[in-house]
Design an enzyme around this catalytic site. Structure first.
Site, mmCIF file in Angstrom:
data_model
loop_
_atom_site.group_PDB
_atom_site.id
_atom_site.type_symbol
_atom_site.label_atom_id
_atom_site.label_comp_id
_atom_site.label_asym_id
_atom_site.label_seq_id
_atom_site.Cartn_x
_atom_site.Cartn_y
_atom_site.Cartn_z
ATOM 1 N N ASN A 111 21.102 37.069 47.006
ATOM 2 C CA ASN A 111 21.657 35.442 47.101
ATOM 3 C C ASN A 111 21.433 34.952 48.314
ATOM 4 O O ASN A 111 21.176 35.597 49.495
ATOM 5 C CB ASN A 111 23.343 35.828 47.100
ATOM 6 N N GLU B 146 27.321 29.042 44.971
ATOM 7 C CA GLU B 146 28.028 28.473 46.210
ATOM 8 C C GLU B 146 27.978 27.065 46.114
ATOM 9 O O GLU B 146 28.103 26.486 47.128
ATOM 10 C CB GLU B 146 27.680 29.072 47.519
ATOM 11 N N HIS C 111 24.349 24.808 48.666
ATOM 12 C CA HIS C 111 25.188 23.952 49.705
ATOM 13 C C HIS C 111 24.637 22.785 49.984
ATOM 14 O O HIS C 111 23.256 22.636 50.873
ATOM 15 C CB HIS C 111 25.614 24.781 50.846
ATOM 16 N N ASP D 71 28.497 23.350 46.497
ATOM 17 C CA ASP D 71 29.429 22.077 47.130
ATOM 18 C C ASP D 71 28.149 21.131 47.505
ATOM 19 O O ASP D 71 27.055 21.338 47.795
ATOM 20 C CB ASP D 71 30.261 22.481 48.034
ATOM 21 N N GLU E 163 21.421 36.652 52.181
ATOM 22 C CA GLU E 163 20.650 35.760 53.383
ATOM 23 C C GLU E 163 19.887 36.620 54.181
ATOM 24 O O GLU E 163 20.177 36.591 55.508
ATOM 25 C CB GLU E 163 22.066 34.975 54.264
HETATM 26 C C1 XIL Z 1 32.083 31.102 54.277
HETATM 27 C C2 XIL Z 1 33.456 31.057 53.765
HETATM 28 O O1 XIL Z 1 33.534 29.567 52.822
HETATM 29 C C3 XIL Z 1 34.329 30.429 54.971
HETATM 30 O O2 XIL Z 1 35.622 30.631 54.725
HETATM 31 C C4 XIL Z 1 33.928 31.591 56.022
HETATM 32 O O3 XIL Z 1 34.834 31.191 57.065
HETATM 33 C C5 XIL Z 1 32.532 31.812 56.245
HETATM 34 O O4 XIL Z 1 31.746 32.142 55.193
HETATM 35 N N1 XIL Z 1 27.239 31.493 52.554
HETATM 36 C C6 XIL Z 1 27.883 32.485 52.022
HETATM 37 C C7 XIL Z 1 29.329 32.487 51.972
HETATM 38 O O5 XIL Z 1 27.418 33.492 51.526
HETATM 39 O O6 XIL Z 1 29.971 33.816 52.166
HETATM 40 C C8 XIL Z 1 30.030 31.597 53.142
HETATM 41 O O7 XIL Z 1 31.221 31.332 52.962
HETATM 42 C C9 XIL Z 1 29.113 30.451 53.211
HETATM 43 C C10 XIL Z 1 27.650 30.426 53.266
#
Ligand code: XIL
Length: 302
Positions: free
Chosen positions: A170, A235, A206, A237, A127
């Protein structure tokens, strides 16, 4: 095949989940993980605040638990993440430029060496770009003090620390073609042109109603792959439920399978019960570890 991992393996891919060490003792959680998935990403346990809360004092207990569990089951591990502005202990932001640079390189080196040979791919930098139309870098201690070169330096340090691990950049909101993904694309193209070590790009994916699966998802994955890197959905969802959610999941799987260098998909959790998106039901298993419509849709698309 009758599980996500086995079905993905038949297509030469992996299917992973983000895992929290403190749930591994819950039998339904572990049973679902072990049955369905063949890759894991520690959800929080490898982040800077978890492994180096105090400078140069490393604590790998929870992350080791996940890695040992995965190794025992023959699962791959994605390392997440070495250099990120978030979940960063306060001491890091307090360092002056030169010191911060050594701290960053020391962090990368110590963490990667601890896991040498056991991590398939690392999210070396997470990020680092801003949302919106600027295509600019995001403000962070690394960006603000070390400057644009911090990403290149992190990747060079990472390659030296564990030459066998694949090194990924990422990010989120880079899933379709937009100013942010264009900026990441330009960086990766430049790295490949100059021989800066980078092997893969992770697309967090996401999704929700404000940020649905983009229409040009597959094309965007393909243009990165065409630069000579692997791409991974890291990641995933998708908020929602029922048929709409199942259809979105199917589109993600189809997009990955259509790109030969899309090597795997990771969902950001095993069950809705523990999703970081507390208000939603974005995953493949419900609160009771029942298979959702989204699960069936993913399995049949694989
Ligand atoms: C999130 C986790 O799922 C949570 O448990 C934590 O509180 C915050 O981070 N981008 C990412 C992940 O790269 O590491 C993040 O994970 C979600 C967004």
């Amino acid at each position: 095949a009758s599980t996500l991992g086995a079905a993905a393996a038949e297509k030469g891919r992996y299917f992973g989940a983000a895992v929290a060490a403190n749930h591994l003792g819950e039998s339904d959680y572990a049973a679902t993980l072990d049955r369905e998935f063949n890759s894991v990403t520690p959800e929080n346990e490898m982040k800077w605040d978890a492994v180096e809360r105090t400078r140069n004092s490393f604590t790998f207990g929870s992350a080791d638990q996940i890695v040992s569990h995965a190794q025992g089951k023959g699962m791959k591990v994605r390392g997440h993440t070495l250099v990120w502005h978030s979940q960063l202990p306060g001491w890091v932001g307090g360092l002056a430029a030169g010191d911060l640079r050594s701290a960053m390189n020391n962090h990368i080196t110590k963490v990667m060496q601890h896991y040498q040979g056991r991590i398939a791919a690392w999210d070396v930098v997470n990020e680092a770009f801003q949302d919106g139309n600027s295509g600019a870098r995001r403000s962070s201690p690394f960006q603000d003090k070390i400057g644009n070169g911090f990403i290149e330096e992190a990747f060079r340090t990472a390659r030296a620390a564990d030459p066998a691990a694949k090194l990924c950049y990422n990010d989120y909101n880079t899933d379709g073609q937009n100013a942010k993904s264009n900026a990441v694309y330009a960086m990766v193209r430049d790295f490949k042109a100059r021989g800066v070590p980078i092997d893969c790009v992770g697309f967090q994916s996401h999704f929700n109603s404000q940020s649905p699966v983009p229409g040009d998802y597959q094309q965007n994955l393909q243009r990165f792959a065409d630069l000579g890197v692997d791409v991974q959905i890291t990641e995933l969802d998708i908020e929602g439920s029922g048929t709409a959610q199942a259809d979105s999941y199917r589109r993600v799987v189809q997009a990955c399978l259509a790109v030969s260098r899309c090597t795997g998909i990771t969902v950001w959790g095993v069950t809705d019960k523990y999703s970081w998106r507390a208000s939603g039901t974005p995953l493949l298993f419900d609160n009771n570890y029942g298979k959702k419509a989204a699960y069936t849709s993913v399995l049949s698309a694989l």
